[in-house]
Enzyme design. Structure first.
Site, mmCIF file in Angstrom:
data_model
loop_
_atom_site.group_PDB
_atom_site.id
_atom_site.type_symbol
_atom_site.label_atom_id
_atom_site.label_comp_id
_atom_site.label_asym_id
_atom_site.label_seq_id
_atom_site.Cartn_x
_atom_site.Cartn_y
_atom_site.Cartn_z
ATOM 1 C CE1 TYR A 72 -5.956 11.777 -9.137
ATOM 2 C CE2 TYR A 72 -6.623 13.611 -10.553
ATOM 3 C CZ TYR A 72 -5.780 12.542 -10.164
ATOM 4 O OH TYR A 72 -5.211 11.969 -11.143
ATOM 5 C CB THR A 128 -3.279 13.820 -13.220
ATOM 6 O OG1 THR A 128 -4.223 14.331 -14.358
ATOM 7 C CG2 THR A 128 -3.021 15.032 -12.154
ATOM 8 C CG ASP A 130 -2.146 0.742 1.017
ATOM 9 O OD1 ASP A 130 -3.239 0.023 0.624
ATOM 10 O OD2 ASP A 130 -1.760 2.002 1.061
ATOM 11 C CB SER A 164 -7.163 7.575 -9.865
ATOM 12 O OG SER A 164 -8.576 6.830 -10.247
HETATM 13 P P1 NDP Z 1 -7.046 3.785 -11.325
HETATM 14 O O1 NDP Z 1 -8.188 4.216 -10.474
HETATM 15 O O2 NDP Z 1 -7.540 2.452 -12.479
HETATM 16 O O3 NDP Z 1 -6.122 2.569 -10.846
HETATM 17 C C1 NDP Z 1 -5.619 2.749 -9.544
HETATM 18 C C2 NDP Z 1 -4.911 1.597 -8.754
HETATM 19 O O4 NDP Z 1 -4.193 2.481 -7.548
HETATM 20 C C3 NDP Z 1 -5.396 0.792 -8.353
HETATM 21 O O5 NDP Z 1 -5.099 -0.273 -9.350
HETATM 22 C C4 NDP Z 1 -5.526 0.690 -7.112
HETATM 23 O O6 NDP Z 1 -5.648 -0.470 -6.266
HETATM 24 C C5 NDP Z 1 -4.414 1.723 -7.098
HETATM 25 N N1 NDP Z 1 -4.368 2.064 -5.512
HETATM 26 C C6 NDP Z 1 -5.682 2.959 -4.920
HETATM 27 N N2 NDP Z 1 -4.674 3.305 -2.988
HETATM 28 C C7 NDP Z 1 -4.144 2.234 -3.688
HETATM 29 C C8 NDP Z 1 -3.250 2.245 -1.687
HETATM 30 N N3 NDP Z 1 -3.476 3.241 -1.128
HETATM 31 N N4 NDP Z 1 -2.272 1.273 -2.808
HETATM 32 C C9 NDP Z 1 -1.797 1.353 -3.203
HETATM 33 N N5 NDP Z 1 -2.255 0.617 -4.190
HETATM 34 C C10 NDP Z 1 -4.083 1.920 -4.290
HETATM 35 O O7 NDP Z 1 -6.064 4.492 -12.794
HETATM 36 P P2 NDP Z 1 -5.780 3.970 -14.046
HETATM 37 O O8 NDP Z 1 -5.183 3.244 -14.026
HETATM 38 O O9 NDP Z 1 -6.553 5.527 -14.341
HETATM 39 O O10 NDP Z 1 -4.826 5.444 -13.922
HETATM 40 C C11 NDP Z 1 -3.185 5.179 -13.247
HETATM 41 C C12 NDP Z 1 -2.918 6.685 -12.495
HETATM 42 O O11 NDP Z 1 -2.445 7.949 -13.660
HETATM 43 C C13 NDP Z 1 -3.450 7.393 -11.598
HETATM 44 O O12 NDP Z 1 -2.146 7.810 -10.468
HETATM 45 C C14 NDP Z 1 -4.135 8.286 -11.945
HETATM 46 O O13 NDP Z 1 -4.383 9.389 -10.723
HETATM 47 C C15 NDP Z 1 -3.444 8.734 -13.307
HETATM 48 N N6 NDP Z 1 -4.127 9.426 -14.012
HETATM 49 C C16 NDP Z 1 -4.343 9.044 -14.813
HETATM 50 C C17 NDP Z 1 -5.622 9.378 -16.358
HETATM 51 C C18 NDP Z 1 -6.285 8.873 -16.826
HETATM 52 O O14 NDP Z 1 -7.598 9.571 -17.643
HETATM 53 N N7 NDP Z 1 -6.719 7.625 -16.763
HETATM 54 C C19 NDP Z 1 -4.587 10.881 -16.576
HETATM 55 C C20 NDP Z 1 -4.057 11.450 -15.470
HETATM 56 C C21 NDP Z 1 -3.720 10.733 -14.873
HETATM 57 P P3 NDP Z 1 -7.346 -1.263 -6.713
HETATM 58 O O15 NDP Z 1 -7.467 -1.713 -7.812
HETATM 59 O O16 NDP Z 1 -6.992 -1.866 -5.507
HETATM 60 O O17 NDP Z 1 -8.582 -0.186 -6.326
HETATM 61 P P1 GDR Z 2 -11.586 13.585 -14.630
HETATM 62 O O1 GDR Z 2 -12.609 12.110 -15.027
HETATM 63 O O2 GDR Z 2 -12.790 14.339 -13.470
HETATM 64 O O3 GDR Z 2 -11.616 14.143 -15.511
HETATM 65 O O4 GDR Z 2 -10.004 12.829 -13.770
HETATM 66 P P2 GDR Z 2 -13.929 12.068 -14.919
HETATM 67 O O5 GDR Z 2 -14.228 11.204 -16.252
HETATM 68 O O6 GDR Z 2 -14.474 11.891 -13.874
HETATM 69 O O7 GDR Z 2 -15.039 13.589 -15.215
HETATM 70 C C1 GDR Z 2 -14.772 14.160 -16.670
HETATM 71 C C2 GDR Z 2 -15.475 14.845 -16.575
HETATM 72 O O8 GDR Z 2 -16.924 14.713 -16.995
HETATM 73 C C3 GDR Z 2 -18.201 15.353 -15.495
HETATM 74 N N1 GDR Z 2 -19.137 14.748 -15.409
HETATM 75 C C4 GDR Z 2 -19.107 13.435 -14.783
HETATM 76 N N2 GDR Z 2 -17.890 12.362 -14.375
HETATM 77 C C5 GDR Z 2 -18.335 11.071 -13.376
HETATM 78 N N3 GDR Z 2 -17.281 10.987 -13.679
HETATM 79 N N4 GDR Z 2 -19.268 10.580 -13.087
HETATM 80 C C6 GDR Z 2 -20.574 11.986 -13.836
HETATM 81 O O9 GDR Z 2 -21.807 11.473 -13.535
HETATM 82 C C7 GDR Z 2 -20.532 12.885 -14.539
HETATM 83 N N5 GDR Z 2 -21.026 13.829 -14.913
HETATM 84 C C8 GDR Z 2 -20.481 14.695 -15.942
HETATM 85 C C9 GDR Z 2 -16.651 15.117 -14.385
HETATM 86 O O10 GDR Z 2 -17.578 16.700 -13.651
HETATM 87 C C10 GDR Z 2 -15.639 15.897 -15.812
HETATM 88 O O11 GDR Z 2 -15.528 17.629 -15.825
HETATM 89 C C11 GDR Z 2 -9.452 11.573 -14.226
HETATM 90 C C12 GDR Z 2 -9.637 10.600 -13.861
HETATM 91 O O12 GDR Z 2 -8.651 9.647 -14.701
HETATM 92 C C13 GDR Z 2 -7.997 11.396 -13.231
HETATM 93 O O13 GDR Z 2 -7.246 10.302 -12.507
HETATM 94 C C14 GDR Z 2 -7.433 12.096 -14.245
HETATM 95 O O14 GDR Z 2 -6.250 12.757 -13.940
HETATM 96 C C15 GDR Z 2 -7.636 13.178 -15.209
HETATM 97 O O15 GDR Z 2 -8.166 12.338 -15.092
HETATM 98 C C16 GDR Z 2 -6.910 13.424 -16.205
#
Ligand code: NDP
Ligand code: GDR
Length: 372
Positions: A156, A132, A63, A89
């Site tokens: 976040y 991000t 963790d 995330s």
């Molecule tokens: P996910 O939410 O799909 O995955 C997050 C991962 O982190 C999971 O494996 C989760 O474990 C693990 N995790 C959460 N809390 C802890 C903890 N306390 N200790 C260890 N592991 C933990 O995220 P994504 O794969 O989409 O994103 C990967 C990374 O990139 C994240 O850091 C996110 O913030 C960042 N990011 C993502 C973007 C996106 O659009 N997807 C864009 C920009 C940045 P578990 O499966 O058990 O929940």
């Molecule tokens: P984001 O992704 O906040 O950009 O973060 P998300 O898909 O949650 O939201 C994108 C946009 O959609 C609007 N929205 C909603 N969002 C969610 N989740 N649920 C809803 O019902 C809804 N309706 C409208 C949100 O307000 C927002 O504007 C993601 C994550 O993967 C982060 O970890 C990462 O860093 C960024 O993308 C880049």
């Protein structure tokens, strides 16, 4: 054989990156959290029993809140590359759990960097930080690039801002090979179900198959630069293969609204929609069913999208659009999958599941559709 350690290996990006590195011949170690139910679904297809000789895929319990655990794992593995993808995330959840988010996303990054330094691995182990586009928050410049000032808009994003700068600081202070990938939103069929794209593709598939009546969303005006996770993990690896560590924006350079993504997903599920009303009164109504096989339950005139203000955020990021020129010029990276192709893949995958659930339902089995 190179060794990589991935935090967040059970998440969307972690699973694609693990596949990618295994294909490149790496030994891949990942940190998974203890949970009361199995939480390794995204990597089960590459799992190797620890009894297998020369297994190249290994999971460790751990963790990001636990320094001694991280130090022990890094000491055992002696990784050439660490990819810090683990995080709380979800932006909306970070308003509910700000302290935990800071502990994992900000302090967790420091714990990893400090473990590498403490173990004397700062000249061996290369470090990738999952930064991000949320750092840009209230955007100061369109499109956003590496030099655009930050203005984070959520607990976040503020936590990720600490992680960004501590990564830069360890590079500058200790000569560590440490990089930030400033990634814009990226999605896939493996995207968590509560992020907006997956929430939409899943709901459209369920509505088409008669498992759900209506999708409730928050801000449909939000604009995002959406790419495919597969393209983005390739770039995470490329960043660690350079002579000199650096930070890069990873994006497609195109943006669409949440509303447009709903329209696109509905179309893929065989449904045409019309949007009407404004603000919290906005709705989307079915105007035609273009594929009765995919959408046997869809009926013209049905309202299938509404707004629920519960999904509005205390501070919103209205628009994000990235400029990936530096990544293209310095690393030769170009995204290969368009948002339309990605949406089609996600809807197809969710329709596949919905069809199976509908079949079970038709045979009298109760199928619960969890929502958030
Ligand atoms: P996910 O939410 O799909 O995955 C997050 C991962 O982190 C999971 O494996 C989760 O474990 C693990 N995790 C959460 N809390 C802890 C903890 N306390 N200790 C260890 N592991 C933990 O995220 P994504 O794969 O989409 O994103 C990967 C990374 O990139 C994240 O850091 C996110 O913030 C960042 N990011 C993502 C973007 C996106 O659009 N997807 C864009 C920009 C940045 P578990 O499966 O058990 O929940
Ligand atoms: P984001 O992704 O906040 O950009 O973060 P998300 O898909 O949650 O939201 C994108 C946009 O959609 C609007 N929205 C909603 N969002 C969610 N989740 N649920 C809803 O019902 C809804 N309706 C409208 C949100 O307000 C927002 O504007 C993601 C994550 O993967 C982060 O970890 C990462 O860093 C960024 O993308 C880049």
């Amino acid at each position: 054989m190179k060794k990589a350690l991935i935090t967040g290996i059970t998440g969307q990006d972690g699973s694609y990156l693990a596949e990618f590195l295994l294909e490149k011949g790496y030994e891949v170690h990942g940190i998974k959290r203890r949970a009361s139910l199995f939480n390794t679904q995204r990597v089960d297809h590459i799992y190797e029993d620890p009894q297998v000789e020369h297994a190249r895929f290994k999971l460790h319990y751990g963790d990001l809140t636990d320094s001694s655990n991280l130090t022990r794992i890094i000491s055992e593995v002696q990784p050439d590359e660490v990819y810090n993808l683990g995080a709380q995330s979800h932006v909306a959840v970070s308003f509910e759990a700000p302290e935990y988010t800071a502990d994992v996303d900000a302090m967790g990054t420091l714990r990893l960097l400090e473990a590498i330094r403490f173990l004397g691995l700062e000249k061996k182990t290369r470090f990738y930080q999952a930064s991000t586009s949320e750092l840009y928050g209230l955007v100061q410049e369109i499109p956003q690039k590496e030099t655009t000032p930050f203005h984070p808009r959520s607990p976040y994003a503020v936590a990720k801002m600490y992680a960004y700068w501590i990564t830069v600081n360890y590079r500058e202070s200790y000569g560590m090979y440490a990089c930030n990938g400033i990634l814009f939103n990226h999605e896939s069929p493996r995207r968590g179900e509560t992020f907006v794209t997956r929430k939409i593709t899943r709901a459209m598939a369920n509505i088409a198959q008669g498992l759900e009546d209506c999708l409730y969303l928050g801000n449909m005006d939000a604009l995002r630069d959406w790419g495919h996770a597969k393209d983005y993990v390739r770039m995470q690896w490329m960043m660690l293969q350079q002579d000199v560590p650096d930070d890069f924006v990873i994006a497609t350079g195109k943006q669409i609204s949440v509303r447009e993504f709903v329209r696109m997903s509905a179309k893929e599920a065989g449904i045409e929609l019309e949007f009407s009303g404004e603000g919290v009164d906005e709705i989307a109504t079915i105007t035609s069913v273009t594929d009765a096989e995919k959408a046997p339950s869809a009926k013209v005139g049905d309202v299938i999208v509404r707004v629920d203000p519960r999904y509005f955020r205390p501070a919103e990021v209205e628009t994000l659009l990235g400029d990936p020129t530096k990544a293209k010029e310095k690393l030769g990276w170009v995204p290969e999958i368009t948002v339309e192709e990605m949406c089609a893949e996600m809807v197809a995958s969710d329709l596949d599941t919905a069809c199976r659930h509908a079949l079970l339902h038709a045979h009298g089995h109760h199928v619960a559709v969890s929502k958030e």
